[in-house]
Enzyme design. Structure first.
Site, PDB file in Angstrom:
ATOM      1  CB  SER A  39      -0.870   0.016   1.258  1.00  0.00           C
ATOM      2  OG  SER A  39      -1.494   1.278   1.394  1.00  0.00           O
TER       3      SER A  39
ATOM      4  CE1 TYR B 215      -4.545  -2.038   4.519  1.00  0.00           C
ATOM      5  CE2 TYR B 215      -3.614   0.163   4.208  1.00  0.00           C
ATOM      6  CZ  TYR B 215      -4.135  -1.016   3.679  1.00  0.00           C
ATOM      7  OH  TYR B 215      -4.215  -1.165   2.322  1.00  0.00           O
TER       8      TYR B 215
END
Ligand SMILES: [Zn+2]
Length: 730
Positions: free
Chosen positions: A598, A611
């Site tokens: 990401s 995350y």
């Protein structure tokens, strides 16, 4: 005498007057072809052809003319449509004989014979673009209005027997004649017509080492005659069947399914690597009672060496299979691997010797010398092909050849096609021209691509993207229903899936669906083992599975959710790589792994640190794995940002809370996708390219990183984020 439908026990009578009588003559031919092709005992996949001579109005002058409608080149009778049939003016086709006769040198395998195939195009009726096949003269020169040419196991068994002419007479009496093996072409058509001139009562011919051809003026009668003749042959064979003494009796016993699969899981990747040195192959395991009876038998080594007989069969199976004489009851798997290795070496050198002994000055260069069929006692048959469909058909053809050998050895002695004749089919310049006309192979042809997370979002889009490049796609997901949905979409688009006999795997065509929980090593292992059983090995893996846990209003993430985030986003990809490594190393073929990380991995911000940190770990995992798995596997990371379109990471409540946070006006009644669009447009404004980021953008990069276009790139993270300067890697 033609048998009545109720007397048929070895073939299915499928003709239905109510259906046929509603059709025009060409559609009746299509109908007859479909129902003949629907029964493998009548003809093999892609084998045989049918024709009708039909009176039609000539568009050039309005006259009534005779038109030969005949199954064209390529395609399968079972699934043929009108578009699979060529149409030729009969008078023009028959006039070609004058050209043939004028040639100084004529006869089978002469230059004029091959050049006739190009002449058929000049006789086309009605601008039909379908190419005529080399079998056209077998239909056109027979003066009956309907002709069926089939490859039935029962008749090939007679045609592949030592005393085939006597057997033809004994089985069919005066009804059917016999012609010796001859490569199909114009000359064979003339030979058949002469045979019929000498004996006008003949209803058909057994074609030596090849199959059956028969005719009638009425189409339904022709169909019934075909079935009747096959029934007679099958009945005769059944009477002589050797039962337990078939193939000289059993020498070895079959292994239990569980043991068999354990051995295959170990064996297949190694074997795939060995046969794929020049071209990658996809495997099919074929385990039926009849295959096992053959591979376990006393006579298997002798019969395997003779090879397959029907030219349609051996074009796929090669002139002979590789039989490995391994004792499943008393020898180890290591011994099997050694025997396979030496068997392959011998097979390749036999193939090169066959090529050298039979080649002509203008023969095409030698093709891949690896076997496409491997027979192992206790285990069964393993077939290899350029894709799943080809290896499945190859397996089907060899099992038909086994039936032929069983029958032939019951009534006489099985005989193969002479090697030179086999060569002249395999390396026929017309076949070579056909191969050359095929479109170039796609990027992922011959490859198995596993997409983990294929049930939704980027994974689903990636599954579609790699399938468009010819991949066999394994749609893996925590939700097997979601994975199946994606696999079904691919099968719908690229063709019907086919089960793999004996493995319990269904829907194994261009795509299969498997469940996987990447937080559990056992689950990953079992998923990859199923891939090996389905396709013979594993090539690229693309992991898109991930999780985003929203913290609560105070920014708090419970410990178990923190652990889960790491288990899925960081440890999961490691476990996948670690399990796949064993298969990749056994295969020894270059592959690639793509891990979706990401843009957040490089940007510290408030509220998503479970995350973000897990993705930062995944970024570094990419680099570590690139070193660990080199040079066999390239490992790269794909770093998306804010893909909201269709994303399970942006559920409705997260989208609404973001829209609220950024003061973007919206209506509660709007669909989730419309709310996501609004958010995507907002996010786009924060990027350098000012364009919303789509699933297709991510799928494109997942594909590119896996493809040969990035063959020199490993250990890299590529962002697809529209350009976020704060996420630049340095
Ligand atoms: Zn044929």
């Amino acid at each position: 005498m033609t048998l009545k439908p109720q007397d048929l026990k070895h073939v299915n009578y499928l003709w239905d007057d109510d259906t046929a009588d509603k059709l025009d003559p060409v559609e009746r031919l299509r109908y007859r072809s479909n129902i003949l092709g629907a029964d493998q005992r009548i003809t093999n996949t892609g084998g045989g052809n049918t024709s009708s001579k039909i009176k039609m109005t000539d568009p050039l002058n309005g006259d009534e003319v005779d038109v030969l409608w005949v199954k064209g080149s390529g395609g399968d009778l079972r699934t043929s449509t009108r578009a699979n049939f060529a149409s030729l003016y009969m008078d023009k086709f028959l006039s070609l004989e004058n050209i043939y006769n004028k040639a100084e040198v004529k006869g089978v395998k002469t230059e004029i014979e091959d050049s006739m195939v190009d002449m058929y195009r000049h006789t086309t009726f009605g601008l039909n673009p379908t190419a005529s096949s080399i079998d056209t003269p077998l239909h056109g020169l027979i003066p009956f209005r309907n002709v069926d040419h089939m490859h039935p196991v029962s008749v090939i068994a007679i045609a592949a027997s030592k005393d085939q002419e006597r057997l033809t007479q004994e089985v069919f009496e005066e009804e059917v004649g016999w012609v010796p093996w001859q490569r199909p072409g114009f000359d064979l058509g003339l030979v058949m017509r002469n045979k019929l001139k000498q004996d006008p009562d003949l209803k058909g011919l057994v074609m030596g080492q090849h199959g059956l051809i028969n005719w009638a003026d009425d189409d339904k009668s022709c169909y019934e005659l075909t079935l009747s003749l096959i029934e007679k042959a099958a009945h005769y064979i059944e009477k002589h069947d050797k039962g337990d003494k078939t193939f000289g009796g059993q020498k070895y016993k079959s292994l239990e399914e569980k043991t068999r699969n354990e051995i295959l899981i170990k064996l297949l990747p190694i074997l795939r690597g060995k046969v794929s040195q020049a071209n990658r192959f996809i495997g099919t395991i074929h385990v039926t009672e009849s295959v096992l009876q053959f591979v376990n038998s006393v006579d298997a080594p002798r019969l395997a060496e003779i090879g397959t007989s029907c030219p349609d069969h051996f074009l796929r199976t090669k002139i002979k299979p590789l039989y490995v004489d391994w004792d499943p009851q008393n020898e180890s798997v290591e011994a099997l691997l050694e025997k396979l290795e030496s068997g392959l070496v011998k097979y390749r050198s036999d193939y090169a010797a066959y090529y050298d002994a039979c080649k002509h000055p203008n023969s095409p260069t030698m093709r891949d010398p690896n076997p496409t069929v491997i027979l192992i006692p206790g285990l069964g048959l393993i077939a290899w092909g350029k894709n799943k469909s080809e290896s499945r058909v190859t397996a089907e053809f060899y099992s038909l050849a086994i039936e032929v050998m069983r029958a032939s050895e019951a009534i006489s002695e099985y005989q193969g096609l002479p090697r030179q004749e086999a060569f002249d089919i395999e390396y026929w310049l017309l076949e070579e021209a056909k191969l050359k006309r095929m479109p170039p192979e796609k990027e992922f042809a011959r490859s198995v691509v596993v997409v983990i997370g294929a049930g939704s979002g980027i994974g689903k889009a990636t599954a579609h993207r790699v399938a468009a490049e010819g991949a066999h796609v394994v749609c893996a997901d925590l939700s097997v229903e979601a994975a199946q949905q994606t696999a079904d979409e691919l099968i719908q688009k690229y063709g019907v899936g086919i089960g793999v006999a004996g493995t319990g795997i269904s829907g194994c065509g261009p795509a299969i669906a498997l469940s996987v929980d990447i937080t559990k090593r056992e689950s990953i292992k079992s998923m990859l083992e199923n891939v090996v059983l389905a396709y013979g090995g594993v090539d690229n893996i693309i992991i898109t599975a991930g999780i985003f846990v929203s913290p609560d209003k105070q920014g708090y993430i419970p410990d178990d959710k923190w652990a889960l985030t790491y288990a899925i986003n960081a440890t999961g990809p490691f476990l996948v790589a670690d399990e796949a490594k064993k298969i990749w190393q056994a295969q020894g073929l270059r592959t690639s792994l793509v891990i979706t990380t990401s843009a957040n991995a490089a940007v510290a911000k408030q509220g998503s640190f479970a995350y973000d940190t897990s993705k930062a770990a995944a970024n570094h995992l990419v680099r570590e794995l690139a070193i660990e798995l080199s040079p066999l596997v390239r490992v790269n990371g794909l770093a998306p940002a804010t893909v909201v379109e269709g994303s399970s990471m942006f559920p409705r409540d997260r989208v609404i809370s973001s829209l609220t946070k950024y003061n973007i006006p919206f209506d509660e009644s709007e669909s989730t996708e419309s709310l996501r669009d609004k958010l995507a447009v907002f996010y786009a404004q924060r990027t350098l390219t000012k364009s919303p980021i789509t699933l297709a953008d991510q799928a494109e990069m997942a594909y590119l990183l896996s493809s040969s276009k990035f063959s020199k790139t490993t250990g890299q993270i590529i962002s697809v984020d529209g350009g976020l300067h704060e996420a630049f890697l340095r």
